[in-house]
Design an enzyme around this catalytic site. Sequence first.
Site, PDB file in Angstrom:
ATOM      1  CE  LYS A   1      45.274 -65.100  10.243  1.00  0.00           C
ATOM      2  NZ  LYS A   1      46.096 -65.021  11.430  1.00  0.00           N
TER       3      LYS A   1
ATOM      4  CE1 TYR B   1      54.434 -70.050   9.298  1.00  0.00           C
ATOM      5  CE2 TYR B   1      52.884 -71.462   8.156  1.00  0.00           C
ATOM      6  CZ  TYR B   1      53.203 -70.679   9.236  1.00  0.00           C
ATOM      7  OH  TYR B   1      52.297 -70.516  10.260  1.00  0.00           O
TER       8      TYR B   1
ATOM      9  N   PRO C   1      45.041 -74.848   6.818  1.00  0.00           N
ATOM     10  CG  PRO C   1      46.205 -76.736   7.505  1.00  0.00           C
ATOM     11  CD  PRO C   1      45.152 -76.284   6.551  1.00  0.00           C
TER      12      PRO C   1
ATOM     13  CG  HIS D   1      57.267 -67.841  18.067  1.00  0.00           C
ATOM     14  ND1 HIS D   1      57.316 -68.926  17.234  1.00  0.00           N
ATOM     15  CD2 HIS D   1      57.837 -68.249  19.236  1.00  0.00           C
ATOM     16  CE1 HIS D   1      57.890 -69.937  17.853  1.00  0.00           C
ATOM     17  NE2 HIS D   1      58.197 -69.553  19.079  1.00  0.00           N
TER      18      HIS D   1
ATOM     19  CE1 TYR E   1      51.545 -67.303  10.283  1.00  0.00           C
ATOM     20  CE2 TYR E   1      52.295 -66.135  12.246  1.00  0.00           C
ATOM     21  CZ  TYR E   1      52.140 -67.313  11.533  1.00  0.00           C
ATOM     22  OH  TYR E   1      52.558 -68.501  12.071  1.00  0.00           O
TER      23      TYR E   1
HETATM   24  P1  FAD Z   1      35.925 -78.332  16.685  1.00  0.00           P
HETATM   25  O1  FAD Z   1      37.246 -78.234  17.320  1.00  0.00           O
HETATM   26  O2  FAD Z   1      35.784 -79.213  15.488  1.00  0.00           O
HETATM   27  O3  FAD Z   1      34.903 -78.799  17.800  1.00  0.00           O
HETATM   28  C1  FAD Z   1      33.609 -79.266  17.507  1.00  0.00           C
HETATM   29  C2  FAD Z   1      33.173 -80.194  18.608  1.00  0.00           C
HETATM   30  O4  FAD Z   1      31.829 -80.587  18.369  1.00  0.00           O
HETATM   31  C3  FAD Z   1      33.990 -81.475  18.648  1.00  0.00           C
HETATM   32  O5  FAD Z   1      34.449 -81.704  19.960  1.00  0.00           O
HETATM   33  C4  FAD Z   1      33.030 -82.546  18.172  1.00  0.00           C
HETATM   34  O6  FAD Z   1      33.294 -83.818  18.753  1.00  0.00           O
HETATM   35  C5  FAD Z   1      31.690 -81.976  18.616  1.00  0.00           C
HETATM   36  N1  FAD Z   1      30.557 -82.485  17.838  1.00  0.00           N
HETATM   37  C6  FAD Z   1      30.477 -82.726  16.521  1.00  0.00           C
HETATM   38  N2  FAD Z   1      29.273 -83.197  16.171  1.00  0.00           N
HETATM   39  C7  FAD Z   1      28.553 -83.253  17.321  1.00  0.00           C
HETATM   40  C8  FAD Z   1      27.229 -83.668  17.613  1.00  0.00           C
HETATM   41  N3  FAD Z   1      26.410 -84.143  16.645  1.00  0.00           N
HETATM   42  N4  FAD Z   1      26.800 -83.602  18.894  1.00  0.00           N
HETATM   43  C9  FAD Z   1      27.631 -83.132  19.876  1.00  0.00           C
HETATM   44  N5  FAD Z   1      28.908 -82.735  19.650  1.00  0.00           N
HETATM   45  C10 FAD Z   1      29.359 -82.800  18.390  1.00  0.00           C
HETATM   46  N6  FAD Z   1      43.836 -74.784  12.838  1.00  0.00           N
HETATM   47  C11 FAD Z   1      44.956 -74.098  12.907  1.00  0.00           C
HETATM   48  O7  FAD Z   1      44.892 -72.878  13.102  1.00  0.00           O
HETATM   49  N7  FAD Z   1      46.167 -74.758  12.787  1.00  0.00           N
HETATM   50  C12 FAD Z   1      46.243 -76.135  12.614  1.00  0.00           C
HETATM   51  O8  FAD Z   1      47.312 -76.707  12.526  1.00  0.00           O
HETATM   52  C13 FAD Z   1      45.072 -76.876  12.519  1.00  0.00           C
HETATM   53  N8  FAD Z   1      45.087 -78.224  12.344  1.00  0.00           N
HETATM   54  C14 FAD Z   1      43.896 -78.908  12.262  1.00  0.00           C
HETATM   55  C15 FAD Z   1      43.875 -80.300  12.054  1.00  0.00           C
HETATM   56  C16 FAD Z   1      42.659 -80.993  11.943  1.00  0.00           C
HETATM   57  C17 FAD Z   1      42.663 -82.499  11.729  1.00  0.00           C
HETATM   58  C18 FAD Z   1      41.445 -80.285  12.055  1.00  0.00           C
HETATM   59  C19 FAD Z   1      40.113 -81.027  11.934  1.00  0.00           C
HETATM   60  C20 FAD Z   1      41.470 -78.908  12.267  1.00  0.00           C
HETATM   61  C21 FAD Z   1      42.682 -78.211  12.364  1.00  0.00           C
HETATM   62  N9  FAD Z   1      42.733 -76.830  12.589  1.00  0.00           N
HETATM   63  C22 FAD Z   1      43.875 -76.140  12.649  1.00  0.00           C
HETATM   64  C23 FAD Z   1      41.558 -76.054  12.749  1.00  0.00           C
HETATM   65  C24 FAD Z   1      41.240 -75.803  14.223  1.00  0.00           C
HETATM   66  O9  FAD Z   1      41.633 -76.909  14.978  1.00  0.00           O
HETATM   67  C25 FAD Z   1      39.766 -75.564  14.261  1.00  0.00           C
HETATM   68  O10 FAD Z   1      39.501 -74.380  13.544  1.00  0.00           O
HETATM   69  C26 FAD Z   1      39.188 -75.473  15.676  1.00  0.00           C
HETATM   70  O11 FAD Z   1      39.261 -76.735  16.290  1.00  0.00           O
HETATM   71  C27 FAD Z   1      37.741 -74.997  15.617  1.00  0.00           C
HETATM   72  O12 FAD Z   1      37.127 -75.178  16.836  1.00  0.00           O
HETATM   73  P2  FAD Z   1      35.591 -75.484  16.939  1.00  0.00           P
HETATM   74  O13 FAD Z   1      35.310 -75.581  18.395  1.00  0.00           O
HETATM   75  O14 FAD Z   1      34.831 -74.525  16.112  1.00  0.00           O
HETATM   76  O15 FAD Z   1      35.388 -76.901  16.237  1.00  0.00           O
HETATM   77  C1  DHB Z   2      50.782 -74.961  13.354  1.00  0.00           C
HETATM   78  C2  DHB Z   2      49.809 -75.137  12.443  1.00  0.00           C
HETATM   79  C3  DHB Z   2      49.635 -74.213  11.443  1.00  0.00           C
HETATM   80  O1  DHB Z   2      48.665 -74.356  10.558  1.00  0.00           O
HETATM   81  C4  DHB Z   2      50.435 -73.111  11.348  1.00  0.00           C
HETATM   82  O2  DHB Z   2      50.274 -72.239  10.325  1.00  0.00           O
HETATM   83  C5  DHB Z   2      51.401 -72.920  12.268  1.00  0.00           C
HETATM   84  C6  DHB Z   2      51.580 -73.857  13.285  1.00  0.00           C
HETATM   85  C7  DHB Z   2      50.978 -75.955  14.423  1.00  0.00           C
HETATM   86  O3  DHB Z   2      50.210 -76.922  14.484  1.00  0.00           O
HETATM   87  O4  DHB Z   2      51.907 -75.806  15.206  1.00  0.00           O
END
Ligand code: FAD
Ligand code: DHB
Length: 393
Positions: free
Chosen positions: A297, A201, A293, A73, A384
């Site tokens: 980022k 958005y 979100p 995009h 962005y």
């Molecule tokens: P996580 O993805 O949270 O991974 C952590 C892992 O550790 C998980 O698999 C968990 O099960 C595991 N864990 C936790 N505790 C333990 C333990 N005690 N022992 C062993 N394992 C454990 N970001 C965007 O940019 N756009 C979005 O639209 C967006 N939507 C989101 C929606 C939700 C509901 C959430 C929660 C987050 C969203 N995010 C979004 C943020 C993005 O998904 C996260 O920043 C990203 O997943 C970070 O990755 P991570 O591996 O650091 O953490």
């Molecule tokens: C999506 C999520 C976001 O937070 C964003 O800024 C753009 C796209 C998505 O889940 O597709």
Amino acid sequence: MARTQVAIIGAGPSGLLLSQLLHVNGIDSVVLERRSREYVARRVRAGVLEQGTVELLQRAHVGERMLRERLVHDGFELGFDGKTTRVDLHALTGAAVSVYGQTELTKDLIEARSAAGAKLLFEAGEVSIEGFDGAHPRVHYAHGGRRHELHCDFIAGCDGYHGVCRRTVPAQSMQSFERTYPFGWLGILADVPPASRELIYSNHARGFALCSMRSLNRSRYYVQCGLDENLESWTDARFWDELRRRLPAAVAEAVITGPSVEKSIAPLRSFVVEPLTFGRLFLVGDAAHIVPPTGAKGLNLAAADVRVLYGALVEYYRTGRRESIDGYSAQCLRRIWKAVRFSWWFTSLTHKFSDDPFNHRLQLAELDYLTGSPAALGSLAENYVGLPFDGAG
Ligand code: FAD
Ligand code: DHB
């Protein structure tokens, strides 16, 4: 007694990507994940990758399917005051973003790790860490009905906001910064073509809405919702109706509805812990920071932490030098705070905070200014697409 160089807690994008990059550089790790493989691979979350994240995935040799299937995009739309205005990311910055779901990325990483024979343990329970303030960190966990102890050189806390690693650090050793927002995002996934070629958005007096996608046949839509909302009360019909009411008329007409295949509510929060390093424990990704979100980022910031940490560990194992390891926290925090600021700002500009019409008029004035000012648009666009890595944190 089992031993590895780096014990990684959590198999989200941070833990899996770190493990893969260490592997590519000849460093051994064990990944412990409390959920099942199916659960981790199914979780629907982020969808937009910065170019820096795309390059890191290629460096990790997991970019092949992503490069084939991603949607590039060059811009996105801002909806307000009954119309949309395009933000031309490519013209403003020379860069673009890639739409590729976190679900797919996670699948690619799990497959690559498994193919390489990685020690990737799902359903690892009762994980606890100790000894990271000394020379011999240890991880305890339960797996396959038995208790295990793992010795390591370093622990990477990639276990998300609710994980065990940050909670194990004594409270007096860290400082937390937090802001909660008085709303959440209600998101649905539906197997219908997106309303528009690019993301939209939308600021609306009824609340924020976002039109996104996973592919040309799979749409992802969000509407701002109250924190006390109950998912059951949001039938598909109610969701589509509310979404359309918050979009400019031309976009609303283009929305193609269909049954949702996933529906969830996520609260919005800004959170940062300082520092990120405690002896031989590093906090990575959501374990250390959360952003609302709106700027897409969260996942990209997690990948940026991994980029710094794997580089520092490779340098340490190759040369014995600790400078980069010691600089991990400060280097990451510079980028983290800029992303926290951007995500907070973009959220403030696009969401409904109160019924006070004065606030909405201010937002509309800022959107009008922004879309008419190449300088202001340039600032939005460069944040962005992702700030550069060279020295800018
Ligand atoms: P996580 O993805 O949270 O991974 C952590 C892992 O550790 C998980 O698999 C968990 O099960 C595991 N864990 C936790 N505790 C333990 C333990 N005690 N022992 C062993 N394992 C454990 N970001 C965007 O940019 N756009 C979005 O639209 C967006 N939507 C989101 C929606 C939700 C509901 C959430 C929660 C987050 C969203 N995010 C979004 C943020 C993005 O998904 C996260 O920043 C990203 O997943 C970070 O990755 P991570 O591996 O650091 O953490
Ligand atoms: C999506 C999520 C976001 O937070 C964003 O800024 C753009 C796209 C998505 O889940 O597709």
